[in-house]
Design a protein around this motif. Sequence first.
Motif, PDB file in Angstrom:
ATOM      1  N   MET A 133      13.069  10.197   8.051  1.00 15.72           N
ATOM      2  CA  MET A 133      12.866   9.769   6.887  1.00 15.72           C
ATOM      3  C   MET A 133      12.901  10.301   5.388  1.00 15.72           C
ATOM      4  O   MET A 133      12.613  11.571   5.519  1.00 15.72           O
ATOM      5  CB  MET A 133      11.336   9.358   6.756  1.00 15.72           C
ATOM      6  N   LEU A 156      11.819  10.013   1.472  1.00 16.26           N
ATOM      7  CA  LEU A 156      11.003   9.376   0.450  1.00 16.26           C
ATOM      8  C   LEU A 156      11.417   9.938  -1.071  1.00 16.26           C
ATOM      9  O   LEU A 156      11.469  11.229  -1.263  1.00 16.26           O
ATOM     10  CB  LEU A 156       9.471   9.716   0.449  1.00 16.26           C
ATOM     11  N   ARG A 193      -0.070   8.666  10.966  1.00 17.73           N
ATOM     12  CA  ARG A 193      -0.189   7.376  10.165  1.00 17.73           C
ATOM     13  C   ARG A 193       1.289   6.781  10.519  1.00 17.73           C
ATOM     14  O   ARG A 193       1.541   5.577  10.792  1.00 17.73           O
ATOM     15  CB  ARG A 193      -0.386   7.476   8.772  1.00 17.73           C
ATOM     16  N   PHE A 194       2.303   7.521  10.428  1.00 18.33           N
ATOM     17  CA  PHE A 194       3.657   7.089  10.621  1.00 18.33           C
ATOM     18  C   PHE A 194       3.866   6.698  11.990  1.00 18.33           C
ATOM     19  O   PHE A 194       4.477   5.911  12.306  1.00 18.33           O
ATOM     20  CB  PHE A 194       4.829   7.972  10.054  1.00 18.33           C
ATOM     21  N   SER A 208      12.792   5.649   1.531  1.00 18.97           N
ATOM     22  CA  SER A 208      12.197   4.546   0.868  1.00 18.97           C
ATOM     23  C   SER A 208      12.058   5.266  -0.749  1.00 18.97           C
ATOM     24  O   SER A 208      12.117   6.480  -0.834  1.00 18.97           O
ATOM     25  CB  SER A 208      10.533   4.936   1.405  1.00 18.97           C
ATOM     26  N   ASN A 253       9.715   4.604  -4.459  1.00 15.42           N
ATOM     27  CA  ASN A 253       8.728   4.048  -5.256  1.00 15.42           C
ATOM     28  C   ASN A 253       9.265   4.015  -6.572  1.00 15.42           C
ATOM     29  O   ASN A 253       9.506   5.136  -7.239  1.00 15.42           O
ATOM     30  CB  ASN A 253       7.502   5.037  -5.084  1.00 15.42           C
ATOM     31  N   THR A 260       5.170   8.818  -7.653  1.00 15.03           N
ATOM     32  CA  THR A 260       4.237   8.753  -6.524  1.00 15.03           C
ATOM     33  C   THR A 260       2.983   9.665  -6.640  1.00 15.03           C
ATOM     34  O   THR A 260       1.890   9.280  -6.337  1.00 15.03           O
ATOM     35  CB  THR A 260       4.935   9.647  -5.310  1.00 15.03           C
ATOM     36  N   SER A 265       0.488   4.368  -3.941  1.00 17.55           N
ATOM     37  CA  SER A 265       1.751   4.426  -3.328  1.00 17.55           C
ATOM     38  C   SER A 265       1.601   4.248  -1.902  1.00 17.55           C
ATOM     39  O   SER A 265       2.762   3.688  -1.381  1.00 17.55           O
ATOM     40  CB  SER A 265       2.364   5.669  -3.538  1.00 17.55           C
ATOM     41  N   SER A 266       0.755   4.979  -1.406  1.00 19.91           N
ATOM     42  CA  SER A 266       0.953   5.000   0.356  1.00 19.91           C
ATOM     43  C   SER A 266       0.588   3.557   0.793  1.00 19.91           C
ATOM     44  O   SER A 266       1.166   3.142   1.699  1.00 19.91           O
ATOM     45  CB  SER A 266      -0.237   5.926   1.060  1.00 19.91           C
ATOM     46  N   GLY A 314       3.954   1.598   0.372  1.00 20.64           N
ATOM     47  CA  GLY A 314       4.897   2.480   1.347  1.00 20.64           C
ATOM     48  C   GLY A 314       4.621   2.218   2.623  1.00 20.64           C
ATOM     49  O   GLY A 314       5.709   1.690   3.586  1.00 20.64           O
ATOM     50  N   LEU A 315       3.441   2.060   3.068  1.00 19.44           N
ATOM     51  CA  LEU A 315       3.440   1.871   4.637  1.00 19.44           C
ATOM     52  C   LEU A 315       3.421   0.469   4.925  1.00 19.44           C
ATOM     53  O   LEU A 315       3.906   0.107   6.071  1.00 19.44           O
ATOM     54  CB  LEU A 315       1.887   2.397   5.073  1.00 19.44           C
TER      55      LEU A 315
HETATM   56  N1  ADE Z   1       3.376   7.606   0.526  1.00 13.13           N
HETATM   57  C1  ADE Z   1       3.704   7.235  -0.732  1.00 13.13           C
HETATM   58  N2  ADE Z   1       4.863   6.526  -1.071  1.00 13.13           N
HETATM   59  C2  ADE Z   1       5.350   6.243   0.366  1.00 13.13           C
HETATM   60  C3  ADE Z   1       6.388   5.529   0.679  1.00 13.13           C
HETATM   61  N3  ADE Z   1       7.166   4.807   0.059  1.00 13.13           N
HETATM   62  N4  ADE Z   1       6.496   5.472   2.078  1.00 13.13           N
HETATM   63  C4  ADE Z   1       5.808   5.971   3.062  1.00 13.13           C
HETATM   64  N5  ADE Z   1       4.738   6.794   2.659  1.00 13.13           N
HETATM   65  C5  ADE Z   1       4.401   7.102   1.270  1.00 13.13           C
END
Ligand code: ADE
Length: 422
Positions: free
Chosen positions: A67, A69, A80-81, A118, A120, A124, A130-131, A134-135
């Motif tokens: 991944m 970011l 979390r992922f 990904s 933003n 961030t 943002s999470s 993002g999630l």
């Molecule tokens: N944490 C902050 N931005 C994120 C994104 N775009 N994807 C996953 N985790 C993140």
Amino acid sequence: MGGESEKWILMVTARTPTNIAVIKYWGKRDETLILPINDSISVTLDPSHLCTTTTVSVSPSFDQDRMWLNGKEISLEGGRFQSCLREIRVRAQDVEDKKKGIKIKKEDWQKLHLHIASYNNFPTAAGLASSAAGLACLVYSLAKLMNLKEDNSQLSAIARQGSGSACRSLYGGFVKWVMGKEDNGSDSLAVQLADEKHWDELVIIIAVVSARQKETSSTSGMRDTVETSALIQHRAKEVVPKRIVQMEDAIQNRDFPSFARLTCTDSNQFHAVCLDTCPPIFYMNDTSHRIISCVEKWNSAEGAPQVAYTFDAGPNAVMIAHNKKTAALLLQRLLYNFPPQSDTDLDSYIIGDKSILKDAGIKDMKDVEALTPPPEVKDSIPLSQKSKGDVSYFICTRPGGGPVVLSDETQSLLGPLTGLPK
Ligand code: ADE
């Protein structure tokens, strides 16, 4: 699996909004499944100003999940992922792309690797949830790639396991995260209360407040609160359940005075609960407090709320104005109190929907310097005493829509042949 060669790549790009809670989520009853101790309600923010774009891709030539970011490779290790990837993979279905001659059987998804990029469209580090975007975007785009049958509400229960507030970003408009009763979290999910068209006159102005030090993370802050605060129990059991009903009514009836009173009171109680934590947590700073005073003074001078404010786990203020007219009056007050530093131009100080600036009659820095104190303020502040630089910038936006798939291949973040960031 596969077409003629093992060279194929299949990808999906999606865009997901961020959201701001007006009835706050604070405190978990299960740390692993991310189950909250109360319901919460949020407004989804217009993704044209604040959003995450994510491209997910699969190919037999990928030898591990990777991944990126904002262009930098990040680790996918960590709960979390992994929770989201696992929950999505077990629900994956057969996928066929006749044009590319690709057939993937549902059991193949356990072996195939993914590349994820990904981005933003806002910093961030600015502390703008943002999470959450993002999630939500990760789960939504993977669900489309793997052809999941689940609806957005069921997907929200997966996004929740990546980041609690992410579940509310699966819908546009006004969203409730129902805490649920089940131990396995299956009924802890987001439902849409009303879409973004229901109450489209609202205008949102975010003050990105310069923070000197990094604040306590939400995860550890929440844990400390649940372990040490007596007030949090009263909030979760007695206060929030009633407020949720009142907030749902206020949204349904577009009752701005009730909506604003509930939003401000709930934000203030959330920060009171943080202060009731041992050791106490301070998310707001002096600038945040000055923004509250500015709004409170104006609201009380008018005899009815013109603007609501709410603060998450950081010093940024999110202000919700009743309509364009009040938003313009709010922006005048904000620029009077928090003018930009002399080396900052107005165009980068006010971003997003710049039409609010025009409504406020402000074209350039001369207009900012000419602003007079609003009627509710007795003594004017000399320009030399105004704290320039306490606000980094303002974002003007509005309630917005939910996740969408971007079908235009030019919007993909991964190269169609390499599967690596463009
Ligand atoms: N944490 C902050 N931005 C994120 C994104 N775009 N994807 C996953 N985790 C993140």
